[in-house]
Design a protein around this motif. Structure first.
Motif, PDB file in Angstrom:
ATOM      1  N   MET A   1      54.529  38.365  53.443  1.00  0.00           N
ATOM      2  CA  MET A   1      53.727  38.486  54.660  1.00  0.00           C
ATOM      3  C   MET A   1      53.375  37.139  55.284  1.00  0.00           C
ATOM      4  O   MET A   1      53.315  37.012  56.496  1.00  0.00           O
ATOM      5  CB  MET A   1      52.449  39.246  54.343  1.00  0.00           C
TER       6      MET A   1
ATOM      7  N   ASP B   1      66.369  43.146  58.440  1.00  0.00           N
ATOM      8  CA  ASP B   1      66.666  43.083  57.008  1.00  0.00           C
ATOM      9  C   ASP B   1      67.432  41.804  56.667  1.00  0.00           C
ATOM     10  O   ASP B   1      67.828  41.053  57.565  1.00  0.00           O
ATOM     11  CB  ASP B   1      67.410  44.349  56.549  1.00  0.00           C
ATOM     12  N   ILE B   2      67.625  41.570  55.400  1.00  0.00           N
ATOM     13  CA  ILE B   2      68.188  40.301  54.932  1.00  0.00           C
ATOM     14  C   ILE B   2      69.645  40.132  55.369  1.00  0.00           C
ATOM     15  O   ILE B   2      70.024  39.097  55.915  1.00  0.00           O
ATOM     16  CB  ILE B   2      68.093  40.220  53.396  1.00  0.00           C
TER      17      ILE B   2
ATOM     18  N   PRO C   1      68.135  28.650  39.212  1.00  0.00           N
ATOM     19  CA  PRO C   1      67.877  29.953  39.864  1.00  0.00           C
ATOM     20  C   PRO C   1      69.079  30.595  40.550  1.00  0.00           C
ATOM     21  O   PRO C   1      69.180  31.813  40.600  1.00  0.00           O
ATOM     22  CB  PRO C   1      66.798  29.620  40.895  1.00  0.00           C
ATOM     23  N   GLY C   2      70.013  29.791  41.099  1.00  0.00           N
ATOM     24  CA  GLY C   2      71.168  30.384  41.763  1.00  0.00           C
ATOM     25  C   GLY C   2      71.219  30.052  43.238  1.00  0.00           C
ATOM     26  O   GLY C   2      70.390  29.308  43.755  1.00  0.00           O
TER      27      GLY C   2
ATOM     28  N   GLY D   1      70.804  32.015  45.965  1.00  0.00           N
ATOM     29  CA  GLY D   1      69.987  32.616  47.018  1.00  0.00           C
ATOM     30  C   GLY D   1      70.813  32.576  48.293  1.00  0.00           C
ATOM     31  O   GLY D   1      72.019  32.816  48.276  1.00  0.00           O
ATOM     32  N   GLY D   2      70.189  32.181  49.391  1.00  0.00           N
ATOM     33  CA  GLY D   2      70.923  32.114  50.652  1.00  0.00           C
ATOM     34  C   GLY D   2      71.583  30.778  50.911  1.00  0.00           C
ATOM     35  O   GLY D   2      72.200  30.581  51.962  1.00  0.00           O
TER      36      GLY D   2
ATOM     37  N   ASP E   1      75.258  30.732  51.853  1.00  0.00           N
ATOM     38  CA  ASP E   1      75.479  31.337  53.171  1.00  0.00           C
ATOM     39  C   ASP E   1      75.046  30.389  54.289  1.00  0.00           C
ATOM     40  O   ASP E   1      75.705  30.296  55.323  1.00  0.00           O
ATOM     41  CB  ASP E   1      74.709  32.650  53.273  1.00  0.00           C
TER      42      ASP E   1
ATOM     43  N   THR F   1      62.672  42.722  47.571  1.00  0.00           N
ATOM     44  CA  THR F   1      63.256  41.416  47.280  1.00  0.00           C
ATOM     45  C   THR F   1      62.184  40.497  46.713  1.00  0.00           C
ATOM     46  O   THR F   1      61.072  40.471  47.239  1.00  0.00           O
ATOM     47  CB  THR F   1      63.828  40.779  48.561  1.00  0.00           C
ATOM     48  N   LEU F   2      62.538  39.779  45.666  1.00  0.00           N
ATOM     49  CA  LEU F   2      61.631  38.859  44.996  1.00  0.00           C
ATOM     50  C   LEU F   2      60.296  39.547  44.704  1.00  0.00           C
ATOM     51  O   LEU F   2      60.291  40.509  43.963  1.00  0.00           O
ATOM     52  CB  LEU F   2      61.472  37.571  45.809  1.00  0.00           C
ATOM     53  N   TYR F   3      59.179  39.112  45.321  1.00  0.00           N
ATOM     54  CA  TYR F   3      57.928  39.813  45.006  1.00  0.00           C
ATOM     55  C   TYR F   3      57.437  40.657  46.180  1.00  0.00           C
ATOM     56  O   TYR F   3      56.248  40.810  46.381  1.00  0.00           O
ATOM     57  CB  TYR F   3      56.860  38.872  44.463  1.00  0.00           C
TER      58      TYR F   3
ATOM     59  N   PRO G   1      68.695  41.672  45.312  1.00  0.00           N
ATOM     60  CA  PRO G   1      69.010  40.519  46.179  1.00  0.00           C
ATOM     61  C   PRO G   1      68.475  39.193  45.616  1.00  0.00           C
ATOM     62  O   PRO G   1      69.260  38.340  45.239  1.00  0.00           O
ATOM     63  CB  PRO G   1      68.338  40.880  47.497  1.00  0.00           C
ATOM     64  N   LEU G   2      67.146  39.037  45.585  1.00  0.00           N
ATOM     65  CA  LEU G   2      66.515  37.924  44.867  1.00  0.00           C
ATOM     66  C   LEU G   2      65.665  38.585  43.802  1.00  0.00           C
ATOM     67  O   LEU G   2      64.903  39.494  44.099  1.00  0.00           O
ATOM     68  CB  LEU G   2      65.589  37.094  45.773  1.00  0.00           C
TER      69      LEU G   2
ATOM     70  N   SER H   1      71.529  37.066  43.461  1.00  0.00           N
ATOM     71  CA  SER H   1      71.833  35.761  44.028  1.00  0.00           C
ATOM     72  C   SER H   1      70.853  34.696  43.523  1.00  0.00           C
ATOM     73  O   SER H   1      71.105  33.501  43.692  1.00  0.00           O
ATOM     74  CB  SER H   1      71.773  35.809  45.561  1.00  0.00           C
ATOM     75  N   TRP H   2      69.757  35.127  42.891  1.00  0.00           N
ATOM     76  CA  TRP H   2      68.695  34.161  42.562  1.00  0.00           C
ATOM     77  C   TRP H   2      67.700  34.813  41.615  1.00  0.00           C
ATOM     78  O   TRP H   2      67.370  35.981  41.790  1.00  0.00           O
ATOM     79  CB  TRP H   2      67.983  33.764  43.860  1.00  0.00           C
ATOM     80  N   VAL H   3      67.229  34.066  40.640  1.00  0.00           N
ATOM     81  CA  VAL H   3      66.164  34.566  39.762  1.00  0.00           C
ATOM     82  C   VAL H   3      65.071  33.517  39.632  1.00  0.00           C
ATOM     83  O   VAL H   3      65.347  32.353  39.321  1.00  0.00           O
ATOM     84  CB  VAL H   3      66.688  34.924  38.346  1.00  0.00           C
TER      85      VAL H   3
ATOM     86  N   HIS I   1      73.573  35.362  48.675  1.00  0.00           N
ATOM     87  CA  HIS I   1      72.671  36.406  49.179  1.00  0.00           C
ATOM     88  C   HIS I   1      73.417  37.354  50.119  1.00  0.00           C
ATOM     89  O   HIS I   1      73.325  38.574  49.994  1.00  0.00           O
ATOM     90  CB  HIS I   1      71.542  35.692  49.937  1.00  0.00           C
TER      91      HIS I   1
ATOM     92  N   ARG J   1      62.932  45.280  55.905  1.00  0.00           N
ATOM     93  CA  ARG J   1      63.534  46.320  55.058  1.00  0.00           C
ATOM     94  C   ARG J   1      64.344  45.758  53.889  1.00  0.00           C
ATOM     95  O   ARG J   1      64.929  46.528  53.116  1.00  0.00           O
ATOM     96  CB  ARG J   1      64.411  47.226  55.926  1.00  0.00           C
ATOM     97  N   HIS J   2      64.384  44.435  53.783  1.00  0.00           N
ATOM     98  CA  HIS J   2      65.153  43.800  52.699  1.00  0.00           C
ATOM     99  C   HIS J   2      66.597  44.322  52.712  1.00  0.00           C
ATOM    100  O   HIS J   2      67.201  44.368  53.768  1.00  0.00           O
ATOM    101  CB  HIS J   2      64.450  44.002  51.356  1.00  0.00           C
ATOM    102  N   MET J   3      67.129  44.760  51.540  1.00  0.00           N
ATOM    103  CA  MET J   3      68.475  45.358  51.541  1.00  0.00           C
ATOM    104  C   MET J   3      68.396  46.839  51.186  1.00  0.00           C
ATOM    105  O   MET J   3      69.388  47.451  50.783  1.00  0.00           O
ATOM    106  CB  MET J   3      69.402  44.631  50.563  1.00  0.00           C
TER     107      MET J   3
ATOM    108  N   GLU K   1      53.887  42.441  46.585  1.00  0.00           N
ATOM    109  CA  GLU K   1      53.262  42.844  47.845  1.00  0.00           C
ATOM    110  C   GLU K   1      53.884  44.103  48.433  1.00  0.00           C
ATOM    111  O   GLU K   1      55.030  44.445  48.131  1.00  0.00           O
ATOM    112  CB  GLU K   1      53.376  41.714  48.884  1.00  0.00           C
ATOM    113  N   CYS K   2      53.087  44.769  49.262  1.00  0.00           N
ATOM    114  CA  CYS K   2      53.600  45.844  50.105  1.00  0.00           C
ATOM    115  C   CYS K   2      53.137  45.492  51.519  1.00  0.00           C
ATOM    116  O   CYS K   2      51.931  45.490  51.801  1.00  0.00           O
ATOM    117  CB  CYS K   2      53.055  47.195  49.656  1.00  0.00           C
TER     118      CYS K   2
ATOM    119  N   THR L   1      49.199  36.566  43.016  1.00  0.00           N
ATOM    120  CA  THR L   1      49.841  35.416  42.364  1.00  0.00           C
ATOM    121  C   THR L   1      49.134  35.019  41.059  1.00  0.00           C
ATOM    122  O   THR L   1      49.742  34.402  40.196  1.00  0.00           O
ATOM    123  CB  THR L   1      49.911  34.208  43.319  1.00  0.00           C
TER     124      THR L   1
END
Lengths: 250, 317
Positions: free
Chosen positions: A70, A81-82, A126-127, A129-130, A133, B45-47, B71-72, B92-94, B122, B197-199, B251-252, B260
């Protein structure tokens, strides 16, 4: 006000951004540099974040930790979206792309995947990510990272994000026909790439830094451009805006 | 990826029933769909909008040999590794974020040869779900070309039949089960989200089975009143689980911000004890409660109110 290393890098990076452009930024230094540029020379710079956020306007003191949250979305006129964000990049809408690097080599290749072998790494990072891209799809790419020999290596252990691969025409030959890595910003210097060989070279120095210092912090032979300038020191107004964004009150 | 996978995915979907009927079940019932050695795709995605209520239930039930894709990825994939439920991560990432450093459990497992990290860019991962969601075996892209990512992933390139341009051919990815968390759904499975909407859309349409949890179950009339907010239609959702705070501590969007401090506690546990620290986290927060609602009750109303207030402040007015 004495600027920290991070502040010097962020300010140098922010000065590269022109108005009326679109920048694909990550969180941390790229977002800060973009937000700073937005408050100075580039009021109509559009900041895009990979979380699907177009036109990010983060609140000072509440900067996002991730591109998917957020805080990053605050004030954006569009959320998508991503995959869609990256398809905007592939189409060519994003003038600038910003990247950090755990390792970067003489041809601007970046590794954020692993130290050692990929199958059984010594250190699993970590990798992509984007990052892969961004470097493959944006039009002009800037790399921002601290200048130290363990980061500036002869050849990255793993090409997560291809800069110029083996130099010369190898980037385009691989199929990466668009985009180019244009600058590398560090706490010691500003670097670019030789037009033909695509070998990284020293272009300008941060205030008070010598060529020898930069060479000592670089793990490969570093050519020097014909004329070397000294970059202007961070100005008080730049520092004040940056600290406001960061929520630093004193 | 084989021809069989591609054709089988279509044939199997054709064979599904698509009734308009009530699909509300408990998380315990919903997660029975996941079998050992399957591929589970994790929404959000992620958190952000991580289906924590569903993941905690899956971890509570226990599985082995799972592949998880995302995704992440945040620390939830570490819980799957540390519990022994998964041994392969497609992502793609951790990590969590810069301030928490590298992912300790992931390092322990991947560097020790105990788990596989299948790494994609990603966009490439997004296009893998998208190809599957589109019902085609691959998609062409300009990303990941020339990189070592493309090599270790075993990708091939394809030549455009019209321009002779060289493109990366990203193979479709059909998860066995997709787990998603949304803001609201009706009892038929029409699912709506606010914000990004992420993926999730492609992931769900790519998957063989889809489990959706929702902050609230609303009437079909309420869904019809805002149809453009609907992310998935009923026929792309198999079951629906009511799960208030179902993404917490993540989060939502617009509802509650990520906690956190909870991440800090997890990272401290892992720094002190490695994967054992993650297992202690599981004992405390997952196995220590009969269900996710009890875990949320344990968080307490003050802390949840704080997270809600922070989210409220981040809504642009």
């Amino acid at each position: 006000m004495t600027a920290t290393q991070d502040e010097i890098m962020t300010i140098t990076a922010s000065r590269l951004l022109a108005d009326d452009k679109v920048v694909f930024a990550g969180v941390g230094m790229p977002l800060l540099a973009s937000a700073l540029a937005g408050r100075r020379q580039a009021p109509n710079l559009t900041v895009v974040l990979e979380g699907g956020i177009i036109g990010a306007q983060p609140l000072p003191g509440r900067l996002p930790i991730s591109t998917n949250e957020m805080r990053a979305a605050y004030g954006a006129p569009m959320l998508t979206d991503i995959t869609d964000i990256f398809l905007f990049a592939q189409r060519g809408f994003f003038d600038y792309g910003f990247l950090g690097a755990a390792q970067v080599d003489r041809y601007g290749n970046i590794n954020t995947s692993c130290i050692g072998r990929h199958e059984l790494p010594k250190v699993r990072l970590p990798g992509s990510g984007g990052a892969n891209d961004i470097i493959s799809l944006c039009t002009e790419i800037f790399i921002v990272t601290t200048h130290e020999p363990r980061r500036f290596v002869e050849r990255v252990d793993f090409v997560t994000s291809p800069g110029y691969l083996h130099g010369w025409g190898s980037r385009a030959e691989s199929g990466l026909v668009f985009g180019q890595v244009s600058k590398v910003v560090t706490d010691l210097a500003l670097l670019d790439f030789e037009p033909e060989s695509k070998h990284m070279r020293l272009r300008a120095l941060q205030p008070g830094v010598t060529v020898d210092q930069v060479r000592a912090a670089t793990g490969f032979e570093l050519p020097v451009a014909d004329s070397i300038e000294e970059l202007p020191a961070p100005r008080p107004d730049e520092l004040a805006i940056l600290r406001d964004l960061n929520g630093v009150t004193d | 990826m084989t021809t069989a996978d591609f054709r089988q995915a279509r044939a199997e979907l054709e064979g599904h029933e698509r009734p308009v009927r009530e699909k509300l079940v408990t998380a315990e019932e919903a997660l029975r769909v996941v079998e050992d050695d399957q591929h589970v795709a994790i929404g959000g995605t992620l958190y952000s909008r991580t289906p924590m209520a569903l993941l905690f239930e899956l971890l509570r039930q226990g599985r082995s040999g799972l592949t998880v894709s995302r995704p992440l990825s945040c620390y939830e994939v570490e819980l799957f590794l540390a519990s022994g439920a998964a041994r392969r991560v497609v992502t793609s990432w951790v990590g969590i974020g810069l301030q928490w450093g590298l992912a300790g459990v992931l390092r322990e497992y991947v560097e020790g040869g105990l788990a596989t990290f299948e790494e994609w860019s990603h966009l490439a991962l997004g296009l893998r779900y998208k190809a599957a969601a589109m019902g085609v075996p691959f998609l062409p892209t300009l990303t990941m070309l020339g990189s070592d990512l493309a090599t270790v992933a075993g990708t091939s390139t394809v030549t455009c039949p019209y321009t002779n341009e060289n493109l990366l051919a990203v193979p479709a990815l059909h998860p066995d089960v997709a787990l998603l968390h949304v803001h609201r759904a009706d009892m038929y499975g029409n699912a709506q989200v606010d914000g990004y909407r992420h993926m999730d859309v492609d992931m769900a349409r790519a998957a063989r089975r889809v489990v959706v949890s929702a902050e609230e179950i609303v009437s079909p009339e309420r869904i019809r009143a805002a149809p453009a907010d609907t992310m998935l239609p009923h026929f792309a959702v198999d079951v629906v689980v009511e799960a208030p705070y179902g993404a917490y501590p993540h989060e939502c969007y617009g509802r509650y911000e990520a906690d956190t401090e909870h991440f800090d506690d997890y990272v401290s546990a892992v720094r002190a004890g490695g994967a054992d620290g993650a297992r202690r986290y599981l004992d405390e927060h997952v196995h220590g409660y009969p269900d996710f609602a009890a875990f949320i009750a344990g968080v307490g109303p003050e802390r949840l109110a704080r997270q809600r207030k922070q989210a409220e402040e981040l809504m642009y007015r």
